[in-house]
Design a protein around this motif. Structure first.
Motif, PDB file in Angstrom:
ATOM      1  N   PRO A   1      38.334  45.707  34.650  1.00 31.61           N
ATOM      2  CA  PRO A   1      38.192  44.253  34.805  1.00 31.61           C
ATOM      3  C   PRO A   1      38.966  43.761  36.025  1.00 31.61           C
ATOM      4  O   PRO A   1      40.027  44.303  36.358  1.00 31.61           O
ATOM      5  N   VAL A   2      38.449  42.765  36.689  1.00 31.32           N
ATOM      6  CA  VAL A   2      39.091  42.194  37.879  1.00 31.32           C
ATOM      7  C   VAL A   2      39.115  40.678  37.726  1.00 31.32           C
ATOM      8  O   VAL A   2      38.095  40.066  37.398  1.00 31.32           O
ATOM      9  N   ALA A   3      40.287  40.079  37.984  1.00 31.74           N
ATOM     10  CA  ALA A   3      40.414  38.621  37.893  1.00 31.74           C
ATOM     11  C   ALA A   3      39.687  37.960  39.061  1.00 31.74           C
ATOM     12  O   ALA A   3      39.681  38.467  40.180  1.00 31.74           O
ATOM     13  N   GLY A   4      39.082  36.827  38.798  1.00 27.51           N
ATOM     14  CA  GLY A   4      38.448  36.058  39.862  1.00 27.51           C
ATOM     15  C   GLY A   4      39.478  35.196  40.579  1.00 27.51           C
ATOM     16  O   GLY A   4      40.541  34.881  40.041  1.00 27.51           O
ATOM     17  N   ARG A   5      39.172  34.836  41.790  1.00 31.21           N
ATOM     18  CA  ARG A   5      40.111  34.008  42.545  1.00 31.21           C
ATOM     19  C   ARG A   5      39.343  33.117  43.511  1.00 31.21           C
ATOM     20  O   ARG A   5      38.236  33.453  43.937  1.00 31.21           O
ATOM     21  N   SER A   6      39.948  31.994  43.860  1.00 31.53           N
ATOM     22  CA  SER A   6      39.352  31.087  44.833  1.00 31.53           C
ATOM     23  C   SER A   6      40.452  30.260  45.476  1.00 31.53           C
ATOM     24  O   SER A   6      41.506  30.017  44.873  1.00 31.53           O
ATOM     25  N   LEU A   7      40.227  29.849  46.698  1.00 31.56           N
ATOM     26  CA  LEU A   7      41.194  29.029  47.427  1.00 31.56           C
ATOM     27  C   LEU A   7      41.059  27.576  46.985  1.00 31.56           C
ATOM     28  O   LEU A   7      39.957  27.030  46.943  1.00 31.56           O
ATOM     29  N   ASP A   8      42.197  26.940  46.663  1.00 29.70           N
ATOM     30  CA  ASP A   8      42.222  25.506  46.362  1.00 29.70           C
ATOM     31  C   ASP A   8      42.224  24.778  47.704  1.00 29.70           C
ATOM     32  O   ASP A   8      43.282  24.576  48.310  1.00 29.70           O
ATOM     33  N   VAL A   9      41.031  24.392  48.175  1.00 33.97           N
ATOM     34  CA  VAL A   9      40.901  23.848  49.526  1.00 33.97           C
ATOM     35  C   VAL A   9      41.679  22.544  49.673  1.00 33.97           C
ATOM     36  O   VAL A   9      42.420  22.356  50.650  1.00 33.97           O
ATOM     37  N   ASP A  10      41.548  21.629  48.716  1.00 35.10           N
ATOM     38  CA  ASP A  10      42.270  20.358  48.817  1.00 35.10           C
ATOM     39  C   ASP A  10      43.773  20.591  48.834  1.00 35.10           C
ATOM     40  O   ASP A  10      44.510  19.977  49.625  1.00 35.10           O
ATOM     41  N   GLY A  11      44.226  21.479  47.945  1.00 38.03           N
ATOM     42  CA  GLY A  11      45.656  21.786  47.913  1.00 38.03           C
ATOM     43  C   GLY A  11      46.119  22.463  49.186  1.00 38.03           C
ATOM     44  O   GLY A  11      47.249  22.256  49.641  1.00 38.03           O
ATOM     45  N   ALA A  12      45.236  23.316  49.770  1.00 40.11           N
ATOM     46  CA  ALA A  12      45.595  24.007  51.006  1.00 40.11           C
ATOM     47  C   ALA A  12      45.751  23.028  52.157  1.00 40.11           C
ATOM     48  O   ALA A  12      46.671  23.149  52.979  1.00 40.11           O
ATOM     49  N   VAL A  13      44.864  22.034  52.238  1.00 45.98           N
ATOM     50  CA  VAL A  13      44.980  21.011  53.286  1.00 45.98           C
ATOM     51  C   VAL A  13      46.289  20.254  53.132  1.00 45.98           C
ATOM     52  O   VAL A  13      47.029  20.023  54.101  1.00 45.98           O
TER      53      VAL A  13
END
Length: 579
Positions: A178-190
């Motif tokens: 199993p592999v965890a999914g991930r994504s960039l928090d674009v609003d938080g990154a800005v």
């Protein structure tokens, strides 16, 4: 009216005394006010129109500089902080990103560092302060532009969560981690990138990310491997069918077996019974012990269709029955991996009872092609006619020559004969079968059903009608039609040593179908060339190439109601000589 007596520190003083005390208080307040204003004025004069000493922005010293000098220094040192690659950290990964839409407002920052806009208390406080003073930078953010510039980075970093699972390869169980999914928090990154000037410290800017944990974890994968997957691939399973036994290997089972989440964070086995049933190793063995249903044979009796011989029911194993029989055996061992599978009786599609219901009641078309007798032609044409005879094509079904006749191999009882390849005669298995394809094409043409795939010979052969002939090649060219007549079609195919006849029986959609051939156009003369050396070379006589069009005219009540045009281009048939 009498006044109440006074109380407090001024109680008992005369009016004149109280006035003297008020004037003294006002003088003291004025002196204090004059001192505060003086200090404010001194602070302004001390700073002049520049930046007070000790002022720093993001570690850049701008103290003692004029406003213009301070802006120039900030532009040169911090102004490009976001236009150049920014060192960032996403999770445990370090990298760089390019950001648009975020910039340092040097004018406002310098104004904040200097006196402009400062309140009096700040100005006076600077007179008594010592050492460096860090000034917060003023950062401008175009959120839409900044978010768009991070979109590609978000795509490259994003990863869907992968559920734990089990697959089967070559008869062996394979755990899927199993592999965890991930994504960039674009609003938080800005927001994070705009919270300070990047690149001035030793640590990359840590950008916020979101993670999604898979439902099926590693512990569940381990359990599934132990309790089901490993036992399932430990040995073949054996099925009893019609008094005989059929063995199915782990490799064959594994091709159609999966384990997937059952909705409760657990892995459950699923067997594709339809796929397993179609496996050659399974289908061929079942065919040896089960009888296929046999359709009734038909004949014409005074222009009407009659039954020549009745059909017979057969037996079949369904996908559901196969799945039901196999799955329980997969966790067993030894003799317990043997079980019985249910068999169902299957009726033929065409029987005496279904004849009228299927709409097979008259001759729709018939066509005959004559050929020069040769042993290979007699064998191959007769074999193709044998395989086609009795085909039942239900409404809207597509009939295929290659699917019905099969590959023209020795195992399929075809022999070597003459074929056309690259505009010349050659020898290969199945030579002569194009005579059957041409006959089917014409029967299809005059029955008025819809052609789906067809192709003429590369050059014209004199025994066939111009523009109304077809050839076939295994794996590259087929002859297909769709039964759009509205009723079933029965194909009767018969061959002699010199001819082949194809008849379509069903219900006519049109009273008559006529073929109208146009003249030859774009005529091109042949050339002369030598053939290949050896036994494969077949000499051929020359014939001109040309274009021809044939109209298919559909008639009802003697009147044309529709026309389709078939256009054919024939290459010249070069003269070929053999040594």
């Amino acid at each position: 009216m009498s006044r109440p007596p006074l109380s407090g520190p001024l109680t008992g003083l005369a009016s004149a005394d109280r006035r003297r005390i008020g004037r003294r208080a006002a003088i003291v307040a004025g002196v204090a006010g004059a001192g505060f204003g003086g200090l404010y004025l001194v602070g302004l004069l001390a700073a002049g129109d520049g930046v007070p000493a000790g002022a720093r922005v993001g570690g850049v010293d701008i103290g003692g500089l004029s406003t213009a000098q301070a802006r120039e220094r900030l532009d040169g040192s911090l102004g490009k902080a976001w236009s150049e690659p920014v060192q960032v950290r996403l999770g445990d990964t370090d990298g760089t990103v390019r950001v648009s839409g975020i910039s340092l407002d040097t004018e406002e920052t310098v104004a904040r560092a200097g006196q402009t806009g400062a309140d009096p208390f700040t100005v006076i406080g600077r007179l008594f302060a010592s050492g460096d003073r860090e000034v917060e930078p003023v950062i401008r953010v175009d959120k839409a532009k900044a978010s768009a510039s991070l979109a590609e980075e978000a795509k490259s970093y994003a990863r869907k969560a992968r559920e734990g699972g089990v697959t089967f390869e070559a008869g062996e169980p394979v755990p899927v981690r199993p592999v965890a999914g991930r994504s960039l928090d674009v609003d938080g990154a800005v927001e994070k990138l705009a919270s300070g000037v990047p690149g001035r410290g030793t640590e990359p800017v840590r950008l916020p990310v979101r993670t999604t944990e898979p439902r099926v974890d590693a512990a569940e994968v381990k359990r599934a491997m132990k309790e089901f997957a490993t036992p399932a691939m430990s040995a073949p399973v054996v099925l009893g069918v019609g008094g005989r036994k059929i063995e199915i290997s782990p490799a064959t089972l594994g091709k159609h077996l999966v384990m997937k989440p059952d909705g409760d964070k657990l892995l459950a086995p699923a067997l594709d019974g339809k796929g397993l049933l179609a496996e050659p190793a399974v289908a061929s063995r079942l065919a040896l012990v089960l009888d296929e249903p046999v359709d009734a044979e038909l004949r014409l009796d005074g222009g009407r269709v009659a039954v020549a011989s009745d059909g017979k029911p057969g037996q079949a194993v369904t996908a559901a029955a196969l799945r039901k029989a196999v799955l329980p055996l997969l966790t067993e061992s030894g003799a317990a991996r043997t079980g019985a599978v249910g068999v169902e009786e299957t009726e033929p599609r065409l029987t005496r009872d279904t004849l009228q219901r299927l709409g097979i009641k008259e001759q729709m078309s018939t066509f005959t092609v004559d050929f020069e007798p040769a042993p290979y032609r007699v064998t191959n044409i007769g074999r193709a006619a044998e395989l086609i005879n009795g085909s039942v094509v239900l409404p809207d079904e597509i009939w295929s020559f290659n699917r019905t006749v099969g590959e023209r191999t020795e195992a399929n009882r075809f022999v070597e004969g003459v074929i056309i390849n690259n505009d010349r005669y050659e020898k290969a298995n199945g030579g002569g079968v194009s005579a059957v394809a041409t006959t089917v094409f014409n029967a299809m043409f005059f029955a008025g059903v819809k052609p789906v795939e067809y192709g003429a010979h590369s050059f014209y052969i004199e025994r066939y009608p111009e523009g109304r002939e077809a050839t076939v090649a295994w794996g590259s060219l087929d002859l297909k039609f769709r039964n759009d007549s509205g009723n079933a079609i029965y194909i009767d195919a018969r061959a002699t040593d010199t001819s082949v006849t194809i008849t379509f029986l069903g219900t006519k959609k049109y009273d008559e179908i006529e073929a109208v051939k146009g003249p030859r156009t774009s005529v091109k003369q042949p050339e002369t060339r030598e053939g290949a050396s050896g036994e494969k070379c077949v000499p051929q006589t020359p014939l001109e190439g040309f274009d021809v069009a044939v109209d298919q005219v559909f008639k009802d009540g003697g009147r044309a109601v529709r026309t389709e045009t078939f256009e054919t281009r024939y290459d010249p048939r070069d003269e070929v000589t053999c040594d």
